[in-house]
Design an enzyme around this catalytic site. Structure first.
Site: not given
Length: 642
Positions: A116, A158, A164-165, A208, A234, A274, A296
């Protein structure tokens, strides 16, 4: 176009890919673990290859075994689905080295977006707005704490890898930062093998919103947006497309940013960009920021397919086989509104703990799309994500689509495992959600109301008693000779006893704690006290289920074999099968209610088990590294003094 492909995944996404392959005349090869030998996706595929044991590391994450299966069966390409190996660039390299085609982006594109912090730096260069935060290499806890102070609380920790949180923690006060950092790092290490984190500013009223993109390696288009703001911990719960309140100006700005992101890395295939959006003053084109790109297909892709009429898996296959992207941006039209609700086997009152069980009864409604990897009689395994199905609806307007979602959830029937079905139905009826006033904190704010269990009324209890007495279909289970009075029987279910009197074919009287329900069967449907019950009785081993608007499940109890629970709360039991990751106490140690006792790793998540009361540890019954079954005793406290 390919003649045969292998699907390196399981469950509903494997079944979904097979559906598109059938339309195109492409043969399919499934892979399966020991736990999935009789799974739906295995039965659907043209061929199936066993690749190992039930643990993902022993099967679905074994890239070498999957590539060998593709070569042995003559498959030309591998579709990764989502999860498992779908965003593993080393697997992509190995697939291509073996002379096969990976149905997805290049390994370089995956690597570019895989971390990220690096992805945010790349997006800044491409002119895509990013959230204020620290994305540097210095992972010293003091440095990270200083970065959080500089950004200003609240902040999000994060994991730089994965999604996926997992490895994500919200920190609202500086004094909580160290514990949250340790927890996030531990979960990130377990889930992704990488404990590194980044720090971001937490947006107070966040939405989101993500944009579906598709590229052919040279050019990219977007297929509009999805709103995924309804989340818990999340994890997405209900998604919709398009986003409520979206303006054309905002849509154009987000779509262009997403396309810039995809074209900056030469993206090929389906991907999702996102964004976190500040919804405090409506949707404004200067209030959205890049979070991450999923390289993906997404779980929620069906809502995009519903509003565009485009089969995204078909597009994946066509582009991967060498066809160029023929559609231009102006060719893609948005029509109507769509919702997707994720139906899980999970214990909502227990904090949404993943659950297992055998699906003794399973029914999906007409008029809705149900993407699923299970059938009646299948078992929800402790080894994988406990999703049962995705319920998808589409309508010409948001209001109509939402009404269709509400009806579809009410008509969905599951027995054999606890589920989040009632929770989903409560969300669909939520006043704020129905008005389109959504943000990622909605569920947390209204959690008590959304998870409140509705008490079964007399009609529901009466129907359950009829089922327990063998009268679900109004048959003659209690028929026989009785002198002067109706034949009667007492049945015992979870929570109540009932006296059932058979008055004749299709007629009965049920008495529960003095309340009387006169029941009559008319045209195959039960009426209670002169009104249609609007519900169906389903019998499964040891359980009577009532399905109507809502669902209730009553265990059949043998009155001669009742057992009392451990009233003292002395035993801490495993809520599900899993791996004991850590134990924090020893025999003789004093603990207070809420203290951490152990961490259980199950269904891809870590669950902290805490003391139910103050006391002293009498015995620790497991060690770290132990695999345990549901209900296994982990820690015992000394008995409370009388």
């Amino acid at each position: 176009m390919f003649s045969k492909i292998l699907i390196a995944n399981r469950g509903e996404i494997a079944a979904r890919v097979i559906d598109s392959c059938r339309k195109l005349g492409v043969a399919t090869v499934a892979v399966y673990s020991d736990a999935d030998a009789t799974a739906r996706h295995v039965a659907m595929a043209d061929e199936a290859v066993h690749v190992g044991g039930p643990r993902p590391a022993d099967s679905y994450l074994r890239g070498d075994a999957i590539i060998a299966a593709a070569l042995a069966t003559g498959a030309e390409a591998i579709h990764p689905g989502y999860g498992f190996l779908s965003e593993n660039p080393d697997f992509v390299d190995a697939v291509e080295k073996a002379g096969l085609v990976f149905i997805g982006p290049s390994s370089a594109a995956i690597r570019a977006m895989g971390l990220k912090d690096a992805a945010k730096a790349l997006m800044e260069k491409a002119g895509v707005p990013v959230v204020p935060g620290y994305h540097g290499d210095n992972q010293d806890p003091e440095h990270l704490a200083g970065a959080a102070d500089a950004i200003g609380y609240p902040v999000l920790i994060k994991a730089v890898a994965g999604g996926g949180g997992k490895g994500m923690r919200l920190v609202e006060r500086a004094k909580d930062f160290a514990d949250a950092l340790e927890s996030a790092r531990g979960e990130a290490q377990t889930a992704f093998g990488n404990p590194a984190v980044l720090i971001e500013k937490y947006i107070e009223k966040p939405r989101h919103i993500e944009v579906q993109v598709f590229g052919d390696g040279t050019r990219a288009v977007h297929l509009f947006e999805r709103d995924c703001s309804l989340q818990r911990r999340h994890q997405k719960v209900i998604e919709e497309a398009p986003a409520p309140g979206m303006t054309e100006e905002m849509r154009q700005a987000m779509g262009q940013a997403a396309v810039r992101a995809a074209e900056a890395i030469g993206y090929k295939g389906a991907g999702t960009v996102e964004f976190i959006v500040d919804g405090s003053e409506g949707l404004r084109p200067d209030r959205f920021w890049f979070m991450e790109m999923n390289t993906r297909l997404q779980v929620e892709h069906p809502v995009t397919e519903a509003i565009t009429g485009i089969d995204l898996v078909e597009w994946q296959l066509r582009v991967a086989s060498g066809e160029p992207l023929t559609s231009r941006q102006e060719d893609i039209r948005l029509a109507g509104h769509a919702f997707e609700a994720r139906l899980y086997a999970e214990d909502v009152p227990a904090g949404f703990l993943p659950a297992t069980g055998t699906l003794s009864h399973l029914h999906f409604p007409d008029g809705a799309r149900a993407d699923t990897g299970v059938r009646p009689g299948d078992t929800i395994s402790p080894w994988y994500d406990p999703m049962i199905a995705k319920i998808i609806v589409h309508g010409p307007t948001r209001a109509i689509a939402l009404s269709k979602l509400t009806a579809a959830l009410e008509d969905t029937e599951v027995a054999g495992s606890v589920t989040n079905l009632s929770f989903l139905a409560a969300l669909a009826r939520h006043e704020g959600f129905r008005a389109g006033d959504v943000d990622t904190g909605l569920i947390a704010r209204d959690l008590a109301a959304l998870t409140a269990a509705a008490a079964p009324g007399l009609a529901v209890q009466a129907l359950a008693a009829l089922g327990a007495a063998g009268l679900a279909d109004g048959g003659a289970a209690m028929a026989g000779f009785a002198l002067w009075a109706p034949l009667r029987r007492t049945v015992t279910l979870d929570g109540f006893d009932a006296v059932v009197e058979a008055l004749g074919p299709g007629r009965a009287r049920v008495t529960i704690e003095g309340d009387v329900a006169d029941c009559a069967l008319h045209s195959g449907a039960w009426w209670v006290n002169g009104r249609p019950a609007g519900a169906r009785i389903v019998l499964t081993p040891g359980t009577v289920s009532i399905f109507g608007p809502g669902a209730w499940h009553f265990g059949l109890t043998d009155p001669l074999d009742r057992q009392s629970a451990d009233a003292g709360g002395g035993l801490t039991l495993s809520p599900m099968p899993g791996l004991v990751k850590a134990v924090f106490v020893t025999a003789g140690q004093a603990v207070a209610a809420g203290d951490r006792l152990a961490v259980l790793e199950a269904m891809k998540m870590e669950h902290t088990l805490t003391a139910a009361r103050d006391g002293t540890v009498a015995e620790v019954l497991v060690a770290a590294g132990t695999q345990v079954e549901a209900g296994a005793a982990l820690v015992r406290l000394e008995e409370e003094e009388a």
